[in-house]
Design an enzyme around this catalytic site. Structure first.
Site, PDB file in Angstrom:
ATOM      1  N   TYR A 122       1.126  -0.680  -0.252  1.00 21.61           N
ATOM      2  CA  TYR A 122       0.059   0.004  -0.267  1.00 21.61           C
ATOM      3  C   TYR A 122       0.124   1.189  -0.119  1.00 21.61           C
ATOM      4  O   TYR A 122       2.176   0.924   0.081  1.00 21.61           O
ATOM      5  CB  TYR A 122      -0.602   0.176   1.142  1.00 21.61           C
ATOM      6  CG  TYR A 122       0.065   0.150   2.653  1.00 21.61           C
ATOM      7  CD1 TYR A 122       0.148  -0.533   3.343  1.00 21.61           C
ATOM      8  CD2 TYR A 122      -0.679   1.726   3.392  1.00 21.61           C
ATOM      9  CE1 TYR A 122       1.454  -0.517   4.420  1.00 21.61           C
ATOM     10  CE2 TYR A 122       0.328   1.724   4.479  1.00 21.61           C
ATOM     11  CZ  TYR A 122       0.671   1.246   4.725  1.00 21.61           C
ATOM     12  OH  TYR A 122       0.882   1.148   6.237  1.00 21.61           O
ATOM     13  N   LYS A 151       6.600  -1.501   1.884  1.00 24.66           N
ATOM     14  CA  LYS A 151       5.273  -1.112   2.628  1.00 24.66           C
ATOM     15  C   LYS A 151       4.085  -1.849   2.271  1.00 24.66           C
ATOM     16  O   LYS A 151       3.572  -2.174   1.720  1.00 24.66           O
ATOM     17  CB  LYS A 151       5.231  -0.122   2.184  1.00 24.66           C
ATOM     18  CG  LYS A 151       4.124   0.501   3.353  1.00 24.66           C
ATOM     19  CD  LYS A 151       4.057   2.431   2.335  1.00 24.66           C
ATOM     20  CE  LYS A 151       2.861   3.747   3.236  1.00 24.66           C
ATOM     21  NZ  LYS A 151       3.243   3.601   5.262  1.00 24.66           N
ATOM     22  N   GLU A 176      11.915   2.435  14.495  1.00 27.88           N
ATOM     23  CA  GLU A 176      11.209   3.950  13.954  1.00 27.88           C
ATOM     24  C   GLU A 176      10.259   3.561  14.875  1.00 27.88           C
ATOM     25  O   GLU A 176      10.014   2.929  15.922  1.00 27.88           O
ATOM     26  CB  GLU A 176      10.510   3.153  12.506  1.00 27.88           C
ATOM     27  CG  GLU A 176      10.267   2.122  12.299  1.00 27.88           C
ATOM     28  CD  GLU A 176      10.112   1.845  10.401  1.00 27.88           C
ATOM     29  OE1 GLU A 176       9.886   3.231   9.416  1.00 27.88           O
ATOM     30  OE2 GLU A 176      10.150   0.733   9.924  1.00 27.88           O
ATOM     31  N   LEU A 216      10.616   1.379   7.382  1.00 28.94           N
ATOM     32  CA  LEU A 216      10.338   1.486   5.892  1.00 28.94           C
ATOM     33  C   LEU A 216      11.272   3.191   5.843  1.00 28.94           C
ATOM     34  O   LEU A 216      11.259   4.342   6.479  1.00 28.94           O
ATOM     35  CB  LEU A 216       8.765   2.131   5.998  1.00 28.94           C
ATOM     36  CG  LEU A 216       7.616   2.964   5.205  1.00 28.94           C
ATOM     37  CD1 LEU A 216       8.141   1.249   4.100  1.00 28.94           C
ATOM     38  CD2 LEU A 216       6.739   3.448   5.565  1.00 28.94           C
TER      39      LEU A 216
HETATM   40  N1  PDD Z   1       3.200   5.033   7.340  1.00 27.51           N
HETATM   41  N2  PDD Z   1       7.581   3.393   8.969  1.00 27.51           N
HETATM   42  C1  PDD Z   1       5.851   3.251   9.056  1.00 27.51           C
HETATM   43  C2  PDD Z   1       6.419   1.837  10.052  1.00 27.51           C
HETATM   44  C3  PDD Z   1       5.169   3.544   8.811  1.00 27.51           C
HETATM   45  O1  PDD Z   1       3.811   2.851   8.911  1.00 27.51           O
HETATM   46  C4  PDD Z   1       5.577   4.649   7.998  1.00 27.51           C
HETATM   47  C5  PDD Z   1       3.960   5.243   7.617  1.00 27.51           C
HETATM   48  C6  PDD Z   1       5.842   6.008   7.954  1.00 27.51           C
HETATM   49  C7  PDD Z   1       6.666   7.227   7.581  1.00 27.51           C
HETATM   50  O2  PDD Z   1       6.076   7.053   6.001  1.00 27.51           O
HETATM   51  P1  PDD Z   1       6.054   8.299   5.421  1.00 27.51           P
HETATM   52  O3  PDD Z   1       6.644   9.402   5.679  1.00 27.51           O
HETATM   53  O4  PDD Z   1       6.154   7.626   4.287  1.00 27.51           O
HETATM   54  O5  PDD Z   1       4.206   8.707   5.366  1.00 27.51           O
HETATM   55  C8  PDD Z   1       7.010   5.066   8.691  1.00 27.51           C
HETATM   56  C9  PDD Z   1       1.704   5.232   7.537  1.00 27.51           C
HETATM   57  C10 PDD Z   1       1.375   7.332   7.453  1.00 27.51           C
HETATM   58  C11 PDD Z   1       0.184   4.414   7.648  1.00 27.51           C
HETATM   59  O6  PDD Z   1       0.385   2.796   7.643  1.00 27.51           O
HETATM   60  O7  PDD Z   1      -0.612   4.665   7.583  1.00 27.51           O
END
Ligand code: PDD
Length: 279
Positions: A34, A145, A177, A201
């Site tokens: 996703y 992701k 993270e 991620l």
């Molecule tokens: N998640 N690390 C993890 C495990 C995450 O699920 C996310 C974001 C990030 C940050 O990535 P970005 O800056 O590209 O949103 C880091 C999204 C927002 C979600 O699962 O809803």
């Protein structure tokens, strides 16, 4: 939500009419990937970077990207509104197989879902949030992701059960993270974030912050961060596309810095808001 229109397998449908088979491998196995992409007043933020990451995730799970970047753009467009901030959610699963079998089915068509919902600024951004450190119980492929998010869900819920808004994950003594975010810490005046080494991620917000730090002569470093170093940080932030930058003002029940959102957070948030406007 009730009148939301979603894109499902080539069609735009009211949410209530968007249905998939129980044989979908996303439903049965969590076999899919996703993206979450922020949209500011109808403008998609960092679309190329998000679509590149999507491509990487698809390659890693051995699925072909069903659309070109231009086709994705065209799919998104009808879901956007110009007077609100939104979040695009895009999911691709391996599709509907005839029987439940772990091995990849032959000749299946991936299931593609895109939804777009309104987002309001995350309240915790102004006050700061509490976070708790937890053991990173996830698998080794956190750079993908993947929709398979059970470990992240359990970790986030454990944080909430402890009165916190996010879990900061620790693997063998080092920060990886957040349960759904990347982590930054200001240590000895340097803005630090864990290395992008497969255990995290590759957050798009993380990249934007590193870019803004470089452009504005803010000392920064991508490096390993031990839990003990995190505990000494004067500022800690968690970052994501939906929450942007959120200051952590309490870690494991102890104040971070003076227990208020710090000066570098305020500066970086101002830079990020300007970057959003300019995009
Ligand atoms: N998640 N690390 C993890 C495990 C995450 O699920 C996310 C974001 C990030 C940050 O990535 P970005 O800056 O590209 O949103 C880091 C999204 C927002 C979600 O699962 O809803």
């Amino acid at each position: 939500m009730a009148d939301l229109t979603v894109f499902l397998n080539g069609e735009y449908l009211p949410l209530a009419e968007a249905k998939i088979s129980v044989m979908d491998r996303g439903f049965l196995f969590g076999d899919g990937v996703y993206e979450v992409i922020p949209v500011y007043a109808g403008r998609i933020f960092r679309i190329e970077e998000h679509l590149r990451r999507l491509n990487n995730s698809l390659t890693d799970i051995r699925l072909d990207n069903p659309y070109t970047p231009q086709e994705w753009q065209a799919i998104f467009q009808p879901l956007l509104v110009s007077d609100k901030d939104q979040s695009l959610y895009l999911q691709i699963t391996r599709g509907i197989a005839e029987k439940r079998d772990h091995a990849f089915p032959e000749k299946v068509t991936p299931t593609v879902l895109v939804m777009c919902t309104e987002v309001k600024p995350f309240e915790g951004k102004f006050t700061g949030i509490k976070a708790v450190t937890l053991d990173d119980t996830r698998w080794d492929l956190c750079h993908i992701k993947a929709i398979t998010l059970l470990a992240n869900i359990l970790l986030r819920q454990e944080a909430i059960d402890e009165g916190c808004a996010e879990a900061i994950l620790i693997k063998q003594g080092y920060v990886t993270e957040g349960a759904a975010s990347n982590v930054f810490a200001v240590i000895d005046g340097v803005l630090m974030t864990p290395l992008n080494n497969g255990a995290i991620l590759a957050g798009i917000t993380r990249d934007v912050i590193l870019e803004l730090a470089a452009q504005n002569n803010i000392p920064f470093s991508e490096q390993v961060i031990a839990l003990e170093a995190l505990q000494q940080a004067t500022e800690i932030w968690v970052t994501s596309s939906t929450r942007e930058i959120v200051p952590v003002v309490e870690l494991d029940g102890l104040k971070v810095g003076d227990g208020k959102p710090g000066p570098l957070f305020r500066r970086m948030d101002t830079l990020l808001q300007a970057e959003k406007q300019a995009a």
